[in-house]
Design an enzyme around this catalytic site. Structure first.
Site, PDB file in Angstrom:
ATOM      1  N   ASP A  99       0.955  -1.146   0.017  1.00 34.98           N
ATOM      2  CA  ASP A  99       0.004   0.127  -0.096  1.00 34.98           C
ATOM      3  C   ASP A  99       0.971   1.392  -0.094  1.00 34.98           C
ATOM      4  O   ASP A  99       2.106   1.246   0.272  1.00 34.98           O
ATOM      5  CB  ASP A  99      -0.949  -0.096   1.320  1.00 34.98           C
TER       6      ASP A  99
ATOM      7  N   ASN B 255      -7.516  -3.815  14.306  1.00 32.39           N
ATOM      8  CA  ASN B 255      -8.648  -4.188  13.942  1.00 32.39           C
ATOM      9  C   ASN B 255      -8.932  -5.146  12.893  1.00 32.39           C
ATOM     10  O   ASN B 255      -9.851  -5.432  12.213  1.00 32.39           O
ATOM     11  CB  ASN B 255      -9.668  -2.689  13.309  1.00 32.39           C
TER      12      ASN B 255
ATOM     13  N   HIS C 159      -7.098  -5.370  10.204  1.00 31.93           N
ATOM     14  CA  HIS C 159      -6.877  -5.092   8.697  1.00 31.93           C
ATOM     15  C   HIS C 159      -5.683  -5.727   8.174  1.00 31.93           C
ATOM     16  O   HIS C 159      -4.639  -5.972   8.799  1.00 31.93           O
ATOM     17  CB  HIS C 159      -6.977  -3.479   8.374  1.00 31.93           C
TER      18      HIS C 159
ATOM     19  N   GLU D 233      -9.790  -2.248   5.583  1.00 35.19           N
ATOM     20  CA  GLU D 233     -10.158  -2.055   6.779  1.00 35.19           C
ATOM     21  C   GLU D 233     -11.676  -2.899   6.907  1.00 35.19           C
ATOM     22  O   GLU D 233     -12.032  -3.498   5.998  1.00 35.19           O
ATOM     23  CB  GLU D 233     -10.789  -0.506   6.983  1.00 35.19           C
TER      24      GLU D 233
HETATM   25  P1  PGA Z   1       2.368  -2.096  12.331  1.00 33.55           P
HETATM   26  O1  PGA Z   1       1.079  -1.799  11.460  1.00 33.55           O
HETATM   27  O2  PGA Z   1       3.283  -2.839  11.865  1.00 33.55           O
HETATM   28  O3  PGA Z   1       2.887  -0.631  12.379  1.00 33.55           O
HETATM   29  O4  PGA Z   1       1.776  -2.496  13.717  1.00 33.55           O
HETATM   30  C1  PGA Z   1       0.667  -3.129  11.008  1.00 33.55           C
HETATM   31  C2  PGA Z   1      -0.654  -2.722  10.098  1.00 33.55           C
HETATM   32  O5  PGA Z   1      -1.192  -2.001  10.445  1.00 33.55           O
HETATM   33  O6  PGA Z   1      -0.903  -3.795   9.045  1.00 33.55           O
END
Ligand code: PGA
Length: 248
Positions: free
Chosen positions: A67, A136, A138, A143
């Site tokens: 992304d 959450n 994702h 999302e």
């Molecule tokens: P993080 O994010 O590695 O910064 O915890 C993971 C994500 O949001 O997919």
């Protein structure tokens, strides 16, 4: 899904890097799906350390990132383009034209999404995708509520995601509101997936993932149906997970 439980973040990073390096060394052509954020930083450090020591070559590797934020220029210190260069690409022998990240500044976001999806398909699909997970559930920036059939698309970031990522920005208001992300179907079609999780912040997500219900309200739950997904998670992240015979 198979779970590999490790002690802590360092061990998670080492195990994941080891797994990736085995693939990199044993293939003549490899399409790697890469992630950004706090989780994979240690993995990239391990890959760089290995490169310095053994000069493991990446000339046969193509990369596709999950992304990118919409609106951030490539040289913005918070763009994922910048992150990947700083945390991996500039330290190894991969040519930048073999690396792919959606372009967050293309005014025609729809065309950008279609082009990105086609690049993945034309390259023959992703062999090994590295994933983090949001609190959450994702994956990428998909999302809760995102269709399991989705392909690369534009998303409105959840408030909780913007708050979680605000630590990388000066102020919450600076966190972009939209991003381009590989879709859930795009991710699911990867031949293998390595999902990484470390720390207390991921406890609930791990508990939900291993509850096993497959639902669009928890995007990562689709991985329960993926034939080759390995979860490498540390003790703290797995604290709320009931251990099954699948664990090692
Ligand atoms: P993080 O994010 O590695 O910064 O915890 C993971 C994500 O949001 O997919």
């Amino acid at each position: 899904m198979k779970i590999i439980e490790v002690k802590d973040y360092n061990e998670m990073s080492k195990k994941a890097a080891e797994y990736m390096l085995n693939k990199i060394k044993s293939s003549t052509q490899l399409n790697l799906g890469l992630a950004t954020g706090g989780t994979p930083k240690g993995v990239y450090e391990e890959l760089i350390a290995d490169y310095r020591l053994h000069q493991t070559s990446y000339t046969h590797v193509k990369t596709f990132n999950l992304d990118e934020y919409i609106g951030l220029k490539k040289d913005d210190s918070n763009s994922y383009f910048h992150y990947m260069n700083e945390h991996l690409f500039k330290h190894i022998d991969i040519s930048l034209d073999q690396t792919h990240i959606p372009l967050g500044t293309n005014e025609n976001t729809q065309a950008e999404c279609e082009e990105y999806e086609n690049k993945i398909i034309n390259a023959g699909g992703i062999d090994l995708q590295i994933l983090g997970i949001g609190a959450n559930g994702h994956i990428g920036f998909n999302e809760p509520g995102t269709s399991f059939q989705s392909r690369t698309h534009v998303v409105d970031l959840a408030a909780s995601t913007r708050e979680a990522n605000a630590r990388f920005f000066d102020r919450l208001e600076d966190v972009p509101k939209q991003a381009i992300t590989m879709g859930i179907q795009t991710i699911f079609q990867s031949r293998e997936i390595l999902l990484l999780a470390s720390g207390k912040a991921k406890q609930q997500a791990m508990a939900e993932l291993f509850r096993g219900e497959v639902t669009e309200s928890f995007p990562a739950s689709i991985l329960n149906q993926h034939p080759h997904t390995i979860v490498i998670a540390d003790e703290e992240a797995l604290q709320g997970v009931k251990k099954t015979t699948n664990s090692i």
